[in-house]
Structure formats: structure tokens, C-alpha cells
Write an enzyme that holds these catalytic residues in place. Structure first.
Site, short mmCIF file in Angstrom:
data_model
loop_
_atom_site.label_atom_id
_atom_site.label_comp_id
_atom_site.label_asym_id
_atom_site.label_seq_id
_atom_site.Cartn_x
_atom_site.Cartn_y
_atom_site.Cartn_z
N ARG A 263 0.86 -1.18 0.00
CA ARG A 263 0.00 0.00 0.00
C ARG A 263 0.90 1.23 0.00
O ARG A 263 1.90 1.30 0.75
CB ARG A 263 -0.91 0.02 1.24
CG ARG A 263 -2.10 -0.93 1.16
CD ARG A 263 -3.09 -0.53 0.07
NE ARG A 263 -4.24 -1.42 -0.05
CZ ARG A 263 -4.32 -2.48 -0.87
NH1 ARG A 263 -3.31 -2.78 -1.66
NH2 ARG A 263 -5.42 -3.21 -0.91
N GLU A 292 -3.03 7.67 -4.91
CA GLU A 292 -3.14 6.96 -6.19
C GLU A 292 -4.24 7.60 -7.01
O GLU A 292 -5.31 7.83 -6.45
CB GLU A 292 -3.46 5.49 -5.96
CG GLU A 292 -2.25 4.71 -5.51
CD GLU A 292 -2.48 3.22 -5.36
OE1 GLU A 292 -3.51 2.70 -5.85
OE2 GLU A 292 -1.63 2.57 -4.75
N HIS A 311 -0.46 0.18 -9.86
CA HIS A 311 -1.12 -0.79 -8.96
C HIS A 311 -1.63 -2.01 -9.74
O HIS A 311 -2.83 -2.29 -9.77
CB HIS A 311 -2.27 -0.11 -8.20
CG HIS A 311 -2.61 -0.81 -6.91
ND1 HIS A 311 -3.09 -0.17 -5.80
CD2 HIS A 311 -2.53 -2.13 -6.55
CE1 HIS A 311 -3.29 -1.05 -4.82
NE2 HIS A 311 -2.97 -2.25 -5.26
#
Ligand code: DGY
Length: 355
Positions: A263, A292, A311
Site C-alpha cells: 500500500r 493513487e 497498482h
């Protein structure tokens, strides 16, 4: 007589089958916050009225807040904020199913207090994510992205003894922060590269497991000081928020490379910029960032010694289909009042169905 008995058994089974039972009542309503791989929702469509958000970007929070008032089940992604207000608005919510292993976007204590089981999709993405952490590690160590840019820019003129020198991987020390399923899968790959593998976790693992994987436990600071590659596989929590900040980069070797496929917020992006631009560490490869997506004006994107991907750690076709199918099965179970196959808050079952 024999025939009559077998027909009656068949008919009773038929009536008891979930299909007949479910079709005879009004179907529960489900909202899915994004289009999922083909076939992933089949199981759910069979027993529920399924509405899928059709856009590429996530549904806006306000829209989700409205939707949740009228549904029995929610299938969400890590990009949806499932907070107290949203969970409390879901008066008839029977289950929340997230298509991801991580669930830091969901207020689990609130869901638990309301007796709502929350599902996730562990296991099926372990290898895909470990593979991708390795892809980043190798790409950063051997400067693959820079080399590709160099070639396309027409800069390749000859073989040069010191062109794009990187770091050796075989025989180096690999430090793994967070030693759950994915951390362990990364460690196994490290043993295949003949690396010394250190791990840091809040709980020491069984020595037999450590031995079979070929990993040694280490204090966090020791791991930082001794590793040539440090790879993050811990979940995001209050304890791990900005776990990597100035002090930690100070402790790392100047040749070290940081990889993060867990993360983004485990790493303080400003401190990472200072470390990369000031030579405290040699490089980093991030599949996850805070926030993000990474803003295009982030100073991090000016650095050559950083690789960023959007991601995609679990993004193999096979894995994403399996994740969707597990998320659908979790939600199907929740709608039927059965125990979720993968439940992150099993406390909701204490004394209830499934215990
Ligand atoms: C997860 O599952 O938590 C990943 O971040 C996405 O696959």
C-alpha cells in the site's frame, strides 16, 4: 412403486434446490462498483439482481451512498471508500465483498458492529503479486526501464564497459517487511536466486517454516541496515502508515533498492524523494503510491532512479478472474446467510450461523 419413490425423491430435491427456492422469491439486489472480468459474476447473477457500474472510474461517493440504501449486497474495490456513513446508510446490507486482499478502505469495526460480514480475496493473488514484486526488483536492479528509454531515444551507439550498470541480485540480501502469504512467496523466489533472506514481522514464524522457506527473522532496523533490496508486503494500518520515512532511509544502505507492492501510504513520499534525490538509497520501484494515482507533478516522477507502475501487482488475467469469482462467491454466501468463504471479520458469526 420404485419409480414413484424415485420421482418423489427427485421432486423433493428439485424443490429444495437453491435455484427453485431463489427464483420463487424476489431476488436480492446487488451493486458491483466496476465491470469485472467476463464470467466473474455468473454465480451472483443466478441468485441476485445485479447492477454493475459501467464506467472506467469508480462511482462517486455520493452515488454509492444513494445506491447502498437500496441493496442487499455490495461488491466493491479498493478504490471505493466504504466508511461509517456509507455502511450505516445500507439498512438492508447483508454482506460487503471486496475484490482485493487488502481492505483498508473499509471501516471494518463499523461493519462488524452492524453484523455485516466483509469478504476479501486472499490466496489467489499471492503468486501474481510476488511475481510482480520480483519483476520490479529485477527491473530496478538492472535498470530495465531506463535502458528501454535510452534505446528508443537513439542513444545506443556501441557496447560500453560501464553502460547502465546496475546491481547484482544473486547472492545479495533481500529484506522482506511483512511476512504473510505474499511476503513468504517473495522469500521463496529469493531463495531461488541464492539470496540471504531476512524478514521482519510483528510475529515470529515457526522456525520450521523459516527453514523451509530459507528466511531468517530480523529486527526492523537490522533488516534495513543489512539488505540490498527491501520489499514491502505489510498491510496498511495505523502502525504501518509512513513506516518508511527519513529515519528508515537513513538506516538503509546507499546501494539499497526499495520495492513497494503493498500500500502506498506505508511509504512517506516526501521522505522517499529526499532519500532518492539525496543518494540515501539507490533506487525504488513502486506499484502503489500515496495518493493513487501519483500526481503527474509529483517530484518523484522527475527521478531516473524510480520506477512506478499503476497498482497492477495482481493483474494477470487468470488471477483477476479468480479474484472476481471469489468476490462473487463471498457475496452469494452472504446473501444466503451463509458464512463467507473468506471473511475478514469472522466475529460477526460469534454464536450465529456458521459457528
Ligand atoms: C489487493 O488485493 O489488495 C491488491 O492491492 C490489488 O490486487
Amino acid at each position: 412403486m420404485k419409480n414413484a419413490i424415485s420421482i418423489s425423491i427427485w421432486y423433493n430435491n428439485f424443490l429444495a434446490s437453491p435455484k427453485v427456492f431463489l427464483k420463487s422469491m424476489s431476488q436480492p439486489k446487488v451493486f458491483v462498483t466496476r465491470r469485472l472480468p467476463d464470467g466473474g459474476l455468473d454465480r451472483l447473477r443466478f441468485l441476485a439482481e445485479v447492477e454493475v457500474w459501467p464506467e472506467r472510474l469508480p462511482p462517486p461517493y455520493e452515488l454509492l451512498l444513494e445506491k447502498v440504501k437500496h441493496i442487499d449486497g455490495l461488491l466493491c474495490l479498493l478504490t471505493d471508500r466504504i466508511d461509517r456513513q456509507l455502511i450505516e446508510a445500507g439498512a438492508s446490507l447483508k454482506a460487503i465483498s471486496q475484490m482485493a486482499v487488502g481492505y483498508d478502505n473499509i471501516d471494518i469495526p463499523v461493519a462488524t458492529a452492524r453484523g455485516i460480514p466483509v469478504g476479501n480475496t486472499p490466496d489467489v493473488l499471492t503468486d501474481a503479486t510476488a511475481d510482480f514484486a520480483w519483476a520490479l526488483l529485477m527491473a530496478a536492479a538492472r535498470r530495465v526501464v531506463e535502458a528501454d528509454r535510452f534505446t528508443r531515444a537513439g542513444s545506443w551507439q556501441t557496447w560500453e564497459p560501464d553502460l547502465l550498470l546496475g546491481s547484482s541480485i544473486a547472492g545479495a540480501t533481500l529484506g522482506i517487511v511483512g511476512f504473510g502469504r505474499i511476503g513468504q512467496a517473495v522469500a521463496r523466489r529469493g531463495a531461488g536466486f541464492n539470496m540471504r533472506v531476512l524478514y521482519f514481522s510483528r510475529h515470529r514464524r515457526d522456525p520450521a517454516l523459516e527453514q523451509s522457506i530459507g528466511a531468517e527473522p530480523a529486527e526492523f532496523d537490522v533488516l534495513l541496515g543489512e539488505s540490498d533490496f527491501v520489499t514491502i508486503h505489510t498491510s496498511l494500518s495505523e502502525d504501518t502508515y509512513h513506516l518508511f520515512s527519513d529515519r528508515q532511509f537513513e538506516l538503509m544502505k546507499p546501494e539499497a533498492i526499495l520495492i513497494n507492492t503493498a500500500r502506498g501510504a506505508v511509504v512517506d513520499p516526501d521522505a522517499l524523494y529526499r532519500a532518492l534525490s539525496g543518494g540515501k538509497i539507490a533506487g525504488a520501484a513502486l506499484d502503489v503510491t500515496e495518493p493513487e494515482p501519483i500526481p503527474l507533478n509529483s517530484p518523484l516522477l522527475t527521478l531516473k532512479n524510480l520506477i512506478v507502475s499503476p497498482h497492477i501487482g495482481s493483474a494477470s488475467r487468470q488471477t483477476r478472474l479468480q479474484m472476481a469469482m471469489i468476490a462473487a462467491s463471498n457475496l452469494a454466501a452472504g446473501l444466503k446467510g451463509d458464512r463467507l468463504p473468506y471473511c475478514v471479520n469472522p466475529e460477526v458469526y460469534a454464536g450465529g450461523k456458521g459457528e
